[in-house]
Scaffold this motif. Sequence first.
Motif, PDB file in Angstrom:
ATOM      1  N   GLY A 281       0.778  -1.220   0.000  1.00 21.93           N
ATOM      2  CA  GLY A 281       0.000   0.000   0.000  1.00 21.93           C
ATOM      3  C   GLY A 281       0.809   1.269   0.000  1.00 21.93           C
ATOM      4  O   GLY A 281       0.250   2.361  -0.196  1.00 21.93           O
ATOM      5  N   ARG A 282       2.116   1.179   0.221  1.00 17.96           N
ATOM      6  CA  ARG A 282       2.966   2.360   0.203  1.00 17.96           C
ATOM      7  C   ARG A 282       3.382   2.687  -1.233  1.00 17.96           C
ATOM      8  O   ARG A 282       3.349   1.831  -2.123  1.00 17.96           O
ATOM      9  N   ARG A 283       3.806   3.917  -1.442  1.00 15.45           N
ATOM     10  CA  ARG A 283       4.390   4.292  -2.723  1.00 15.45           C
ATOM     11  C   ARG A 283       5.648   3.460  -2.967  1.00 15.45           C
ATOM     12  O   ARG A 283       6.383   3.157  -2.025  1.00 15.45           O
ATOM     13  N   ALA A 284       5.891   3.159  -4.213  1.00 14.02           N
ATOM     14  CA  ALA A 284       7.106   2.407  -4.554  1.00 14.02           C
ATOM     15  C   ALA A 284       8.264   3.394  -4.723  1.00 14.02           C
ATOM     16  O   ALA A 284       8.765   3.634  -5.818  1.00 14.02           O
ATOM     17  N   ASP A 285       8.669   4.002  -3.606  1.00 19.28           N
ATOM     18  CA  ASP A 285       9.851   4.858  -3.570  1.00 19.28           C
ATOM     19  C   ASP A 285      10.993   4.011  -3.029  1.00 19.28           C
ATOM     20  O   ASP A 285      11.020   3.672  -1.833  1.00 19.28           O
ATOM     21  N   LEU A 286      11.919   3.639  -3.894  1.00 18.80           N
ATOM     22  CA  LEU A 286      12.953   2.676  -3.538  1.00 18.80           C
ATOM     23  C   LEU A 286      14.322   3.191  -3.950  1.00 18.80           C
ATOM     24  O   LEU A 286      14.464   3.902  -4.950  1.00 18.80           O
ATOM     25  N   VAL A 287      15.333   2.820  -3.161  1.00 12.82           N
ATOM     26  CA  VAL A 287      16.704   3.211  -3.463  1.00 12.82           C
ATOM     27  C   VAL A 287      17.585   1.967  -3.403  1.00 12.82           C
ATOM     28  O   VAL A 287      17.544   1.220  -2.414  1.00 12.82           O
ATOM     29  N   LEU A 288      18.351   1.730  -4.450  1.00 10.73           N
ATOM     30  CA  LEU A 288      19.317   0.637  -4.473  1.00 10.73           C
ATOM     31  C   LEU A 288      20.679   1.216  -4.112  1.00 10.73           C
ATOM     32  O   LEU A 288      21.158   2.135  -4.780  1.00 10.73           O
ATOM     33  N   ILE A 289      21.273   0.675  -3.046  1.00  2.00           N
ATOM     34  CA  ILE A 289      22.529   1.226  -2.541  1.00  2.00           C
ATOM     35  C   ILE A 289      23.604   0.148  -2.510  1.00  2.00           C
ATOM     36  O   ILE A 289      23.367  -0.966  -2.025  1.00  2.00           O
ATOM     37  N   ASP A 290      24.756   0.506  -3.017  1.00  2.00           N
ATOM     38  CA  ASP A 290      25.940  -0.337  -2.889  1.00  2.00           C
ATOM     39  C   ASP A 290      26.650   0.096  -1.609  1.00  2.00           C
ATOM     40  O   ASP A 290      27.104   1.241  -1.517  1.00  2.00           O
ATOM     41  N   PRO A 291      26.721  -0.788  -0.585  1.00  5.04           N
ATOM     42  CA  PRO A 291      27.349  -0.389   0.683  1.00  5.04           C
ATOM     43  C   PRO A 291      28.806   0.035   0.518  1.00  5.04           C
ATOM     44  O   PRO A 291      29.294   0.870   1.291  1.00  5.04           O
ATOM     45  N   GLY A 292      29.461  -0.495  -0.485  1.00  2.00           N
ATOM     46  CA  GLY A 292      30.826  -0.103  -0.742  1.00  2.00           C
ATOM     47  C   GLY A 292      31.798  -0.573   0.328  1.00  2.00           C
ATOM     48  O   GLY A 292      31.417  -1.218   1.300  1.00  2.00           O
ATOM     49  N   PRO A 293      33.063  -0.236   0.168  1.00  2.00           N
ATOM     50  CA  PRO A 293      34.060  -0.631   1.173  1.00  2.00           C
ATOM     51  C   PRO A 293      33.811   0.072   2.494  1.00  2.00           C
ATOM     52  O   PRO A 293      33.499   1.269   2.529  1.00  2.00           O
ATOM     53  N   GLU A 294      33.893  -0.671   3.575  1.00  2.00           N
ATOM     54  CA  GLU A 294      33.719  -0.124   4.930  1.00  2.00           C
ATOM     55  C   GLU A 294      32.381   0.584   5.093  1.00  2.00           C
ATOM     56  O   GLU A 294      32.256   1.560   5.824  1.00  2.00           O
ATOM     57  N   GLN A 295      31.373   0.091   4.393  1.00  2.00           N
ATOM     58  CA  GLN A 295      30.009   0.618   4.490  1.00  2.00           C
ATOM     59  C   GLN A 295      29.929   2.126   4.212  1.00  2.00           C
ATOM     60  O   GLN A 295      29.233   2.872   4.894  1.00  2.00           O
ATOM     61  N   VAL A 296      30.644   2.574   3.202  1.00  2.00           N
ATOM     62  CA  VAL A 296      30.484   3.941   2.694  1.00  2.00           C
ATOM     63  C   VAL A 296      29.585   3.829   1.468  1.00  2.00           C
ATOM     64  O   VAL A 296      30.018   3.367   0.413  1.00  2.00           O
ATOM     65  N   PRO A 297      28.303   4.199   1.589  1.00  2.00           N
ATOM     66  CA  PRO A 297      27.315   3.854   0.562  1.00  2.00           C
ATOM     67  C   PRO A 297      27.417   4.687  -0.707  1.00  2.00           C
ATOM     68  O   PRO A 297      27.889   5.821  -0.710  1.00  2.00           O
ATOM     69  N   ARG A 298      26.908   4.085  -1.793  1.00  2.00           N
ATOM     70  CA  ARG A 298      26.805   4.772  -3.070  1.00  2.00           C
ATOM     71  C   ARG A 298      25.460   4.400  -3.682  1.00  2.00           C
ATOM     72  O   ARG A 298      25.113   3.219  -3.767  1.00  2.00           O
ATOM     73  N   VAL A 299      24.705   5.408  -4.077  1.00  2.00           N
ATOM     74  CA  VAL A 299      23.388   5.169  -4.668  1.00  2.00           C
ATOM     75  C   VAL A 299      23.564   4.665  -6.096  1.00  2.00           C
ATOM     76  O   VAL A 299      24.207   5.318  -6.927  1.00  2.00           O
ATOM     77  N   VAL A 300      22.986   3.511  -6.359  1.00  2.00           N
ATOM     78  CA  VAL A 300      23.081   2.889  -7.677  1.00  2.00           C
ATOM     79  C   VAL A 300      21.843   3.209  -8.513  1.00  2.00           C
ATOM     80  O   VAL A 300      21.936   3.456  -9.711  1.00  2.00           O
ATOM     81  N   ALA A 301      20.676   3.216  -7.880  1.00  2.49           N
ATOM     82  CA  ALA A 301      19.442   3.509  -8.613  1.00  2.49           C
ATOM     83  C   ALA A 301      18.407   4.102  -7.654  1.00  2.49           C
ATOM     84  O   ALA A 301      18.387   3.776  -6.462  1.00  2.49           O
ATOM     85  N   THR A 302      17.575   4.977  -8.206  1.00  5.47           N
ATOM     86  CA  THR A 302      16.505   5.607  -7.434  1.00  5.47           C
ATOM     87  C   THR A 302      15.193   5.432  -8.192  1.00  5.47           C
ATOM     88  O   THR A 302      15.124   5.725  -9.394  1.00  5.47           O
ATOM     89  N   ILE A 303      14.170   4.958  -7.490  1.00  5.00           N
ATOM     90  CA  ILE A 303      12.852   4.725  -8.076  1.00  5.00           C
ATOM     91  C   ILE A 303      11.835   5.562  -7.302  1.00  5.00           C
ATOM     92  O   ILE A 303      11.774   5.500  -6.074  1.00  5.00           O
ATOM     93  N   VAL A 304      11.061   6.363  -8.015  1.00  7.52           N
ATOM     94  CA  VAL A 304      10.027   7.189  -7.398  1.00  7.52           C
ATOM     95  C   VAL A 304       8.679   6.769  -7.942  1.00  7.52           C
ATOM     96  O   VAL A 304       8.444   6.799  -9.154  1.00  7.52           O
ATOM     97  N   ARG A 305       7.820   6.316  -7.048  1.00  8.87           N
ATOM     98  CA  ARG A 305       6.469   5.873  -7.416  1.00  8.87           C
ATOM     99  C   ARG A 305       6.506   4.810  -8.511  1.00  8.87           C
ATOM    100  O   ARG A 305       5.698   4.821  -9.442  1.00  8.87           O
ATOM    101  N   GLY A 306       7.490   3.922  -8.391  1.00 10.56           N
ATOM    102  CA  GLY A 306       7.601   2.832  -9.336  1.00 10.56           C
ATOM    103  C   GLY A 306       8.305   3.176 -10.629  1.00 10.56           C
ATOM    104  O   GLY A 306       8.447   2.313 -11.507  1.00 10.56           O
ATOM    105  N   ARG A 307       8.774   4.413 -10.763  1.00  6.87           N
ATOM    106  CA  ARG A 307       9.436   4.843 -12.001  1.00  6.87           C
ATOM    107  C   ARG A 307      10.921   5.032 -11.750  1.00  6.87           C
ATOM    108  O   ARG A 307      11.308   5.731 -10.801  1.00  6.87           O
ATOM    109  N   LEU A 308      11.748   4.433 -12.591  1.00  7.93           N
ATOM    110  CA  LEU A 308      13.197   4.579 -12.467  1.00  7.93           C
ATOM    111  C   LEU A 308      13.582   5.991 -12.901  1.00  7.93           C
ATOM    112  O   LEU A 308      13.376   6.376 -14.049  1.00  7.93           O
ATOM    113  N   VAL A 309      14.146   6.769 -11.974  1.00 10.93           N
ATOM    114  CA  VAL A 309      14.467   8.170 -12.278  1.00 10.93           C
ATOM    115  C   VAL A 309      15.960   8.465 -12.199  1.00 10.93           C
ATOM    116  O   VAL A 309      16.401   9.539 -12.612  1.00 10.93           O
ATOM    117  N   HIS A 310      16.724   7.524 -11.659  1.00  8.56           N
ATOM    118  CA  HIS A 310      18.180   7.690 -11.651  1.00  8.56           C
ATOM    119  C   HIS A 310      18.823   6.317 -11.653  1.00  8.56           C
ATOM    120  O   HIS A 310      18.382   5.408 -10.945  1.00  8.56           O
TER     121      HIS A 310
END
Length: 320
Positions: A281-310
Amino acid sequence: VSEARKLGVTTVALIDTDRQLLANGITTAFHALTCSWEPGLRGRETAVRFVERLAVMRPQLGCDTRLHLRWETHNLAMIEAVERWMDEGAVHLLAFNDHLPEMHAKRGDHAAMVKYAERGQIDVAGFVAILERTAAAGPEVPAAIERLARAAAARGIALASHDDKTAADRRRYQALGCAICEFPMRAEAMAEAAQPNASVVMGAPNVLRGGSHNGSLDATAAVADGRCTVLASDYYYPAQALAAFRLTREGIRDLAAAWALVSRNPAQAAGLGDRGDIAPGRRADLVLIDPGPEQVPRVVATIVRGRLVHVAGDAWRFAA
């Protein structure tokens, strides 16, 4: 500068900001706009121009971009305009700011007045005259605050107080319906704000720096003892994801609890019940994150309301 050029600059800035937000995994943003009695950067013309341009641009932006209006409480001339903006649905969060007392206390400090005058695009004598005239209207301010607080509450707009210094400040604003305490300046204000159904907002950059850049309270310590419930990106968009992972890396919160500080909790504070966590029931606002070395994150993909925007250029590496 022509009005058309000013609007063009605002449009470019909004598009550029939208891209930065999405690249940092931010799917809902509240632009903080100061609406002050000062002329220039924080003045009426700037505020009007921004509100109008954001209303036009919102449907075109990938991030769900909203307006966090920081109304300076001595800006009595703008009350009707703020009410009209609320009626039009342009304001999504209203905060009460009051920087006049500290500015008025510095009126004998020429260097400080030069700085304020330059920001206001006016000479020092003109700025001091405005400052004195605005301060003289102080007795009218409490009624103006109550008026806008009632108007916002009637329209279901979340309310916040900004830079609270004392417990009395927080109690006064809490009584007006300001459930959000934004960047408390002192421990007594934060302690008073730490109430059920209230939210204490601090800056994620504070966590990354290991303390406040202006000598205020330490956000990491406030998260550790449960007083800080929301971490805002403030002046550095990557800070939210970085802060969540840092809190996890240092054992202060597990990732789910740390991520709630930048996702579920701010959504709840702003009254956005359709987002903030992953659930039916929530909006499909999702972020795919690569934790990277020593858990320093990097955003790989961003989805807003089910639409891939980055999507990052090397996202193919994460394909199953």
